[in-house]
Structure formats: C-alpha cells, structure tokens
Design a protein around this motif. Structure first.
Motif, PDB file in Angstrom:
ATOM      1  N   UNK B  49       0.997   6.548  -6.475  1.00 54.38           N
ATOM      2  CA  UNK B  49       1.393   7.789  -5.830  1.00 54.38           C
ATOM      3  C   UNK B  49       0.271   8.805  -6.000  1.00 54.38           C
ATOM      4  N   UNK B  50      -0.057   9.498  -4.907  1.00 54.34           N
ATOM      5  CA  UNK B  50      -1.029  10.580  -4.951  1.00 54.34           C
ATOM      6  C   UNK B  50      -0.352  11.850  -4.457  1.00 54.34           C
ATOM      7  N   UNK B  51      -0.313  12.866  -5.313  1.00 55.80           N
ATOM      8  CA  UNK B  51       0.362  14.123  -4.945  1.00 55.80           C
ATOM      9  C   UNK B  51       1.759  13.872  -4.371  1.00 55.80           C
ATOM     10  N   UNK B  52       2.505  13.079  -5.056  1.00 53.75           N
ATOM     11  CA  UNK B  52       3.904  12.753  -4.750  1.00 53.75           C
ATOM     12  C   UNK B  52       4.081  11.848  -3.540  1.00 53.75           C
ATOM     13  N   UNK B  53       2.990  11.366  -2.941  1.00 56.27           N
ATOM     14  CA  UNK B  53       3.116  10.497  -1.773  1.00 56.27           C
ATOM     15  C   UNK B  53       2.734   9.064  -2.131  1.00 56.27           C
ATOM     16  N   UNK B  54       3.530   8.115  -1.651  1.00 55.98           N
ATOM     17  CA  UNK B  54       3.276   6.712  -1.912  1.00 55.98           C
ATOM     18  C   UNK B  54       2.003   6.271  -1.202  1.00 55.98           C
ATOM     19  N   UNK B  55       1.080   5.708  -1.959  1.00 51.68           N
ATOM     20  CA  UNK B  55      -0.184   5.240  -1.394  1.00 51.68           C
ATOM     21  C   UNK B  55      -0.233   3.721  -1.361  1.00 51.68           C
ATOM     22  N   UNK B  56       0.217   3.089  -2.436  1.00 47.29           N
ATOM     23  CA  UNK B  56       0.154   1.637  -2.545  1.00 47.29           C
ATOM     24  C   UNK B  56       1.528   1.097  -2.889  1.00 47.29           C
ATOM     25  N   UNK B  57       1.934   0.052  -2.197  1.00 45.35           N
ATOM     26  CA  UNK B  57       3.119  -0.712  -2.543  1.00 45.35           C
ATOM     27  C   UNK B  57       2.711  -2.171  -2.430  1.00 45.35           C
ATOM     28  N   UNK B  58       2.467  -2.776  -3.593  1.00 50.44           N
ATOM     29  CA  UNK B  58       1.888  -4.116  -3.591  1.00 50.44           C
ATOM     30  C   UNK B  58       2.953  -5.203  -3.540  1.00 50.44           C
ATOM     31  N   UNK B  59       3.510  -5.423  -2.389  1.00 50.53           N
ATOM     32  CA  UNK B  59       4.477  -6.513  -2.162  1.00 50.53           C
ATOM     33  C   UNK B  59       5.497  -6.606  -3.279  1.00 50.53           C
ATOM     34  N   UNK B  60       6.045  -5.467  -3.614  1.00 52.82           N
ATOM     35  CA  UNK B  60       7.085  -5.426  -4.634  1.00 52.82           C
ATOM     36  C   UNK B  60       8.439  -5.515  -3.937  1.00 52.82           C
ATOM     37  N   UNK B  61       9.389  -6.274  -4.498  1.00 49.86           N
ATOM     38  CA  UNK B  61      10.710  -6.367  -3.859  1.00 49.86           C
ATOM     39  C   UNK B  61      11.342  -4.995  -3.650  1.00 49.86           C
ATOM     40  N   UNK B  62      12.178  -4.902  -2.627  1.00 51.83           N
ATOM     41  CA  UNK B  62      12.842  -3.631  -2.305  1.00 51.83           C
ATOM     42  C   UNK B  62      13.762  -3.152  -3.416  1.00 51.83           C
ATOM     43  N   UNK B  63      14.079  -4.039  -4.343  1.00 55.11           N
ATOM     44  CA  UNK B  63      14.939  -3.632  -5.473  1.00 55.11           C
ATOM     45  C   UNK B  63      14.236  -2.612  -6.372  1.00 55.11           C
ATOM     46  N   UNK B  64      12.916  -2.537  -6.248  1.00 61.13           N
ATOM     47  CA  UNK B  64      12.146  -1.577  -7.032  1.00 61.13           C
ATOM     48  C   UNK B  64      11.875  -0.346  -6.164  1.00 61.13           C
ATOM     49  N   UNK B  65      12.284   0.816  -6.659  1.00 59.88           N
ATOM     50  CA  UNK B  65      12.057   2.033  -5.878  1.00 59.88           C
ATOM     51  C   UNK B  65      11.475   3.110  -6.783  1.00 59.88           C
ATOM     52  N   UNK B  66      10.223   3.469  -6.532  1.00 56.39           N
ATOM     53  CA  UNK B  66       9.621   4.563  -7.291  1.00 56.39           C
ATOM     54  C   UNK B  66      10.046   5.905  -6.698  1.00 56.39           C
ATOM     55  N   UNK B  67      10.086   6.898  -7.567  1.00 58.60           N
ATOM     56  CA  UNK B  67      10.405   8.252  -7.095  1.00 58.60           C
ATOM     57  C   UNK B  67       9.536   9.239  -7.854  1.00 58.60           C
TER      58      UNK B  67
END
Lengths: 116, 111
Positions: B49-67
């Motif tokens: 995350x850069x300045x609260x915006x998601x930059x990278x999501x490396x093929x992680x299952x949808x069960x994982x949700x960063x906030x």
C-alpha cells in the motif's frame, strides 16, 4: 519476474573467523537495489546492508561487506570477525528501483551458525 | 519506541474462523507491506500500500483483505481460515523506494 537464489542452505563458522554467504539473482532491470536481511531466532527481520546497483563501490557496514558483481548478477555477503550474535538466517533480497510497489523478492535464505 | 508494531504476536485459531492482524508504524513512511513466511522460511510479498492505496496484490486468495485506514496503519483480515494459512506474517514499511523496516511478525497457527 525477478528471482533470487541462495545456494547455501546452511553454513557454520568459528567465532572470530570470516564467512561469505552467496547470492545470485536474475533480472532484466538495470536500476535496482539489493539487500541482506538477518533473521535471528527472535524472528525479527533486521536490515544488514544495502547496495544500489548503479554504485560500483561495494557497500560496507562495520564487520559486514558485500561483493557486488553486476555483470555476473552476484551479491555475496562477507562477515568478518564472526560473533555468536551473528547466528541467524540471512536473506538476500532484490527490489526494482522504479517499482511503485517497492516489493522485495527474497532468496530462500542461508542458516548461519557461529560456533564458539 | 517501536518503529513497526504488530498485534497479536501469536494467533491460534480453528479452521473456518475469521481473524485480523493489525500493523502500525510510527516512522512517517508512506508505503506499507504484508509478507508471508512459510514453514520453510520462504518470504513472499502479499500486498503493498502506498498512501493508503493498494499497489500490489500478489495472487493472494480473496479471503485475505488488507485495509489501510491511514498511512500509519495496515491491517490484514483473513476470512475462512485454512490449514495452509499457518505461517508467520510480517508487516513492513518504507519511505518510497528505500529499505523496508519490518515488524516483529505474527505467528498464525490454524488447527
């Protein structure tokens, strides 16, 4: 995609002696950073040393120094005067310089044991 | 003062449960990350995350949700936990394209 390879799963060294840990990487990028991180049994990840690919001079931090060979894509870590507290997992890591996400790509690690 | 902190440090839970791991940094960094370290010690990026915006999501299952409620915090919520989720999860932060500072890790055990 970048890959980082550490070919030595385990190494040992006598206290006060010198040891070198190997790391090779594969990338098509020209601007990047390389790092060595240390993970002692406490599992905390600690930055040991950093090298910028555009700098020809090898980085040095006290007893830790690197041998950066850009053409060979090699980035080894030399630990001089090894101390018992150097016992840890050591990870080599790569980061693209212009990568907005700045993700680190890690090697598989080398477990170093310093023997008294 | 702790630079990057994570809570909890240990988490033991049953399969199917939902859990969260919290991360806070007081370094004034603008980029935060989640990494997963498996049982063989292999470390892999999950999110950036850069300045609260998601930059990278490396093929992680949808069960994982960063906030990321603000630049100093990046939490990880995991739904429907599976045995394979057992690992150590590290939060890290950096100022732009500079070295990353890691938290102490959270060891998650799914029974």
């Amino acid at each position: 995609a970048q890959t980082v390879t550490q070919s030595q799963p385990e190494m040992s060294v006598q206290e006060a002696e010198t040891v070198t840990l190997s790391c090779t990487y594969d990338t098509s990028e020209s601007n990047y950073y390389l790092f060595w991180y240390k993970q002692p049994p406490s599992r905390q990840m600690i930055l040991v040393i950093r090298q910028e690919a555009y700098k020809q001079q090898n980085a040095t931090e006290n007893r830790f120094s690197v041998n950066f060979q850009k053409a060979a894509k090699s980035f080894s870590l030399k630990i001089s005067d090894s101390q018992l507290g150097d016992t840890a997992m050591y990870f080599c890591a790569f980061m693209k310089r212009n990568n907005a996400g700045n993700m680190l790509t890690f090697g598989g690690g080398t477990r170093l044991m310093v023997k008294p | 003062d702790t630079a990057v902190s994570q809570t909890p440090k240990y988490l033991v839970t049953q399969m199917g449960n939902d859990k969260s791991i919290k991360c806070e940094q007081n370094l004034g960094h603008d980029t935060m990350y989640w990494y997963k370290q498996d049982s063989k010690k292999f470390l892999k990026i999950m999110f950036s995350y850069n300045n609260k915006e998601l930059i990278i999501n490396e093929t992680v299952p949808n069960r994982f949700s960063p906030k990321s409620p603000d630049k100093a915090h990046l939490n990880l919520h995991i739904n429907s936990l599976e045995l394979g989720d057992s690992a150590v999860y590290f939060c890290a932060s950096s100022r732009g394209v500079r070295e990353q500072f890691f938290g102490p890790g959270t060891r998650l055990t799914v029974l």
